[in-house]
Design a protein around this motif. Structure first.
Motif, PDB file in Angstrom:
ATOM      1  N   VAL A  39       4.682  -4.239  -0.559  1.00  0.00           N
ATOM      2  CA  VAL A  39       3.888  -4.209   0.669  1.00  0.00           C
ATOM      3  C   VAL A  39       2.796  -3.151   0.589  1.00  0.00           C
ATOM      4  O   VAL A  39       2.944  -2.145  -0.092  1.00  0.00           O
ATOM      5  CB  VAL A  39       4.769  -3.933   1.906  1.00  0.00           C
ATOM      6  N   ILE A  40       1.717  -3.413   1.300  1.00  0.00           N
ATOM      7  CA  ILE A  40       0.694  -2.409   1.584  1.00  0.00           C
ATOM      8  C   ILE A  40       0.703  -2.232   3.094  1.00  0.00           C
ATOM      9  O   ILE A  40       0.652  -3.218   3.850  1.00  0.00           O
ATOM     10  CB  ILE A  40      -0.701  -2.844   1.101  1.00  0.00           C
ATOM     11  N   VAL A  41       0.780  -0.993   3.547  1.00  0.00           N
ATOM     12  CA  VAL A  41       0.943  -0.713   4.975  1.00  0.00           C
ATOM     13  C   VAL A  41      -0.310  -0.030   5.523  1.00  0.00           C
ATOM     14  O   VAL A  41      -0.780   0.964   4.960  1.00  0.00           O
ATOM     15  CB  VAL A  41       2.174   0.190   5.222  1.00  0.00           C
ATOM     16  N   PHE A  42      -0.833  -0.583   6.619  1.00  0.00           N
ATOM     17  CA  PHE A  42      -1.974   0.010   7.317  1.00  0.00           C
ATOM     18  C   PHE A  42      -1.513   0.427   8.708  1.00  0.00           C
ATOM     19  O   PHE A  42      -0.960  -0.390   9.453  1.00  0.00           O
ATOM     20  CB  PHE A  42      -3.124  -0.989   7.447  1.00  0.00           C
ATOM     21  N   ILE A  43      -1.750   1.692   9.059  1.00  0.00           N
ATOM     22  CA  ILE A  43      -1.319   2.194  10.360  1.00  0.00           C
ATOM     23  C   ILE A  43      -2.490   2.859  11.072  1.00  0.00           C
ATOM     24  O   ILE A  43      -3.190   3.687  10.483  1.00  0.00           O
ATOM     25  CB  ILE A  43      -0.162   3.210  10.214  1.00  0.00           C
ATOM     26  N   ASN A  44      -2.705   2.444  12.302  1.00  0.00           N
ATOM     27  CA  ASN A  44      -3.704   3.111  13.131  1.00  0.00           C
ATOM     28  C   ASN A  44      -3.014   4.289  13.804  1.00  0.00           C
ATOM     29  O   ASN A  44      -2.276   4.118  14.780  1.00  0.00           O
ATOM     30  CB  ASN A  44      -4.269   2.140  14.171  1.00  0.00           C
ATOM     31  N   SER A  45      -3.220   5.483  13.280  1.00  0.00           N
ATOM     32  CA  SER A  45      -2.504   6.654  13.785  1.00  0.00           C
ATOM     33  C   SER A  45      -2.899   7.001  15.213  1.00  0.00           C
ATOM     34  O   SER A  45      -2.209   7.767  15.883  1.00  0.00           O
ATOM     35  CB  SER A  45      -2.743   7.866  12.875  1.00  0.00           C
ATOM     36  N   ARG A  46      -4.005   6.405  15.701  1.00  0.00           N
ATOM     37  CA  ARG A  46      -4.421   6.661  17.082  1.00  0.00           C
ATOM     38  C   ARG A  46      -3.705   5.754  18.075  1.00  0.00           C
ATOM     39  O   ARG A  46      -3.748   5.989  19.279  1.00  0.00           O
ATOM     40  CB  ARG A  46      -5.932   6.443  17.221  1.00  0.00           C
ATOM     41  N   SER A  47      -3.062   4.692  17.581  1.00  0.00           N
ATOM     42  CA  SER A  47      -2.416   3.730  18.467  1.00  0.00           C
ATOM     43  C   SER A  47      -1.065   4.237  18.946  1.00  0.00           C
ATOM     44  O   SER A  47      -0.385   4.989  18.245  1.00  0.00           O
ATOM     45  CB  SER A  47      -2.226   2.386  17.756  1.00  0.00           C
TER      46      SER A  47
END
Length: 483
Positions: A39-47
């Motif tokens: 997997v490649i994980v993308f996280i919006n740390s502002r959400s």
């Protein structure tokens, strides 16, 4: 990969992506196993208030830090462009592990609906032969995309066990194709002031505001600003988008007040009252009347546009692709057999090349969605929709694309602003057993055989080439050698 017991280590090996695949400058690692679900994980740390940052920490503790990206620090187009370019190079060098990882790769995105749409747009722009399917972590206020595919709508736990449970679901999830929709917005460059009628930060990521359509593009017209993008859940305009815009504006001014999902939803409801969304529709001004703001045309059959007549009481219109809006409601519902026969309406399938167009008079009508068979005003199902805004009583209206709202200036002279929506293709989502979306190809779906045999969009070869990318940025495209 963190200090884990042997069972956890065994599990997390299934998701591991080695450094040398993620970073072209790294030396190759001797890997004795092939991960079953890299997997490649993308996280919006502002959400999600503090949740985004906490989730980022946990994923980086459990997985290779290099395979977990904070969207605040690096955009997904740069990450995936670099990754796939490296994968193609490694494959050409005979690296079998790289080939297997590319074949099995799945993407995880944690954020609101706008964040998920941003990633989907980038995946589409890359034009990969086998694009990776996407799982969505509900980390926003509405969470319509995750809810549509069975991932829930409540913000997730951020502890190690919660993340491991989510990863296990990703391994069991099935791929599901959904329609993607192309949107073009064109407006005249103002005679005075900025050359951008809307400041780039005000437009959603999925409309690729930071680069307009380039001069060489066939959609470009001298004297006009043309934006191009895509969406997967909905495009809306009117009062619902106005309330959403007020919410997002308030959150930008006071981010410290929006760190809890329940508080966010309560604030959203209060703004609906202050913005007039719950007021009776009869005394409304023309600025809230969709019929006086725009001429709406629909394409029910390929190549044939017809005007859509709507009631003057309609204050909000939603062009809906998925069966989830405003936190999980289905505004289209399921038409009865009589309405299906008399008005040629079908159930809302996510892969039939049709978009559902629904109108609302006010939020009170929206509350009907809480009833078992409640729905909005069904206006049409179509292969395309065109909004033409002329000079009128209002200087602006509000629009929203997959959860991201903006304030749209309207013509001040005899010119017009045009927004056109058309079917582009399909993307791959990951769905759990609790998936609410229905496929027209699934025999268990109601009315699954009602799709027209002719499902072509009626587009010319030139039109298709002009829309081959959602974004305007050339960097979203893989180098020619790796296409």
């Amino acid at each position: 990969m963190g200090d884990c017991n042997s069972e956890t280590n065994r599990l997390l090996k299934e998701f591991y992506v080695p450094n040398y695949i993620l970073d072209p400058e790294s030396e190759r690692e001797p890997i004795s196993y092939t991960p079953g679900c890299p997997v490649i994980v993308f996280i919006n740390s502002r959400s999600g208030g503090q949740l985004g940052g906490d989730l980022l920490v946990t994923y980086r503790q459990l997985l290779n830090e290099l395979q977990v990206f904070d969207l605040k620090e690096e955009a997904p187009d740069k990450v995936l462009h670099r990754l796939y370019s490296n994968l193609e190079k490694l494959k050409s060098d005979g690296d079998n592990l790289a080939a297997e990882i590319q074949k099995r790769l799945r993407l995880i995105v944690a954020g609101g609906d706008g964040t998920a749409s941003w990633l989907l747009g980038v995946v589409c722009d890359l034009k990969l032969a086998h694009p990776p399917p996407v799982a969505t972590v509900p980390l926003g206020t509405g969470n319509n995309l995750p809810f549509s595919f069975g991932w829930g709508k409540k913000n997730p736990g951020t502890d190690r066990q919660s993340v491991k449970s989510f990863l296990e679901q990703v391994t069991k999830a099935t791929e599901m194709k959904i329609d993607s929709w192309h949107i073009v917005m064109r407006m005249r460059i103002p005679k005075e002031g900025s050359c951008d009628p809307i400041a780039p930060p005000e437009l959603p990521h999925s409309l690729h505001a930071f680069q307009r359509v380039p001069n060489a593009d066939s959609l470009n017209r001298n004297g006009y600003c043309t934006f191009r993008g895509g969406f997967w859940n909905y495009f809306s305009m009117g009062m619902d988008a106005q309330v959403s815009y007020a919410f997002h504006s308030e959150r930008k001014l006071h981010p410290e007040k929006f760190k809890n999902q329940l508080v966010n939803q309560s604030t959203y409801a209060k703004l609906g009252l202050t913005q007039g969304w719950f007021l009776p529709s009869l005394p409304q001004t023309s600025s809230r009347n969709i019929a006086q703001l725009a001429t709406i045309k629909v394409m029910r059959k390929p190549g044939y546009w017809e005007k859509l007549n709507i009631s003057h009481s309609i204050r909000s219109i939603i062009c809906l692709n998925l069966p989830s809006f405003s936190g999980g409601f289905n505004p289209w519902g399921t038409p009865s057999k009589r309405k299906a026969r008399d008005r040629d309406l079908t159930a809302p399938f996510v892969d039939d090349g049709l978009i559902e167009i629904v109108g609302f008079r006010d939020a009170w009508q929206g509350l009907l969605l809480l009833t078992p068979k409640g729905h909005g005003t069904r206006l049409a199902q179509a292969r395309g929709v065109r909004f033409e805004f002329h000079k009128g009583a209002a200087e602006h209206t509000y629009m929203r694309l997959d959860g991201e709202p903006w304030k749209q200036p309207l013509p001040a002279d005899d010119d017009k602003v045009v927004v056109e929506i058309s079917h582009l293709g399909q993307v791959n989502m990951l769905a759990t057993l609790n998936c609410r979306s229905k496929s027209i190809n699934d025999p268990s779906s109601p009315s699954s055989g009602q799709q027209d045999e002719d499902s072509s969009s009626g587009e010319s070869e030139e039109d298709t080439e002009a829309k081959r990318k959602f974004g305007a940025a050339d960097t979203f495209k893989l180098p020619t050698a790796y296409e």
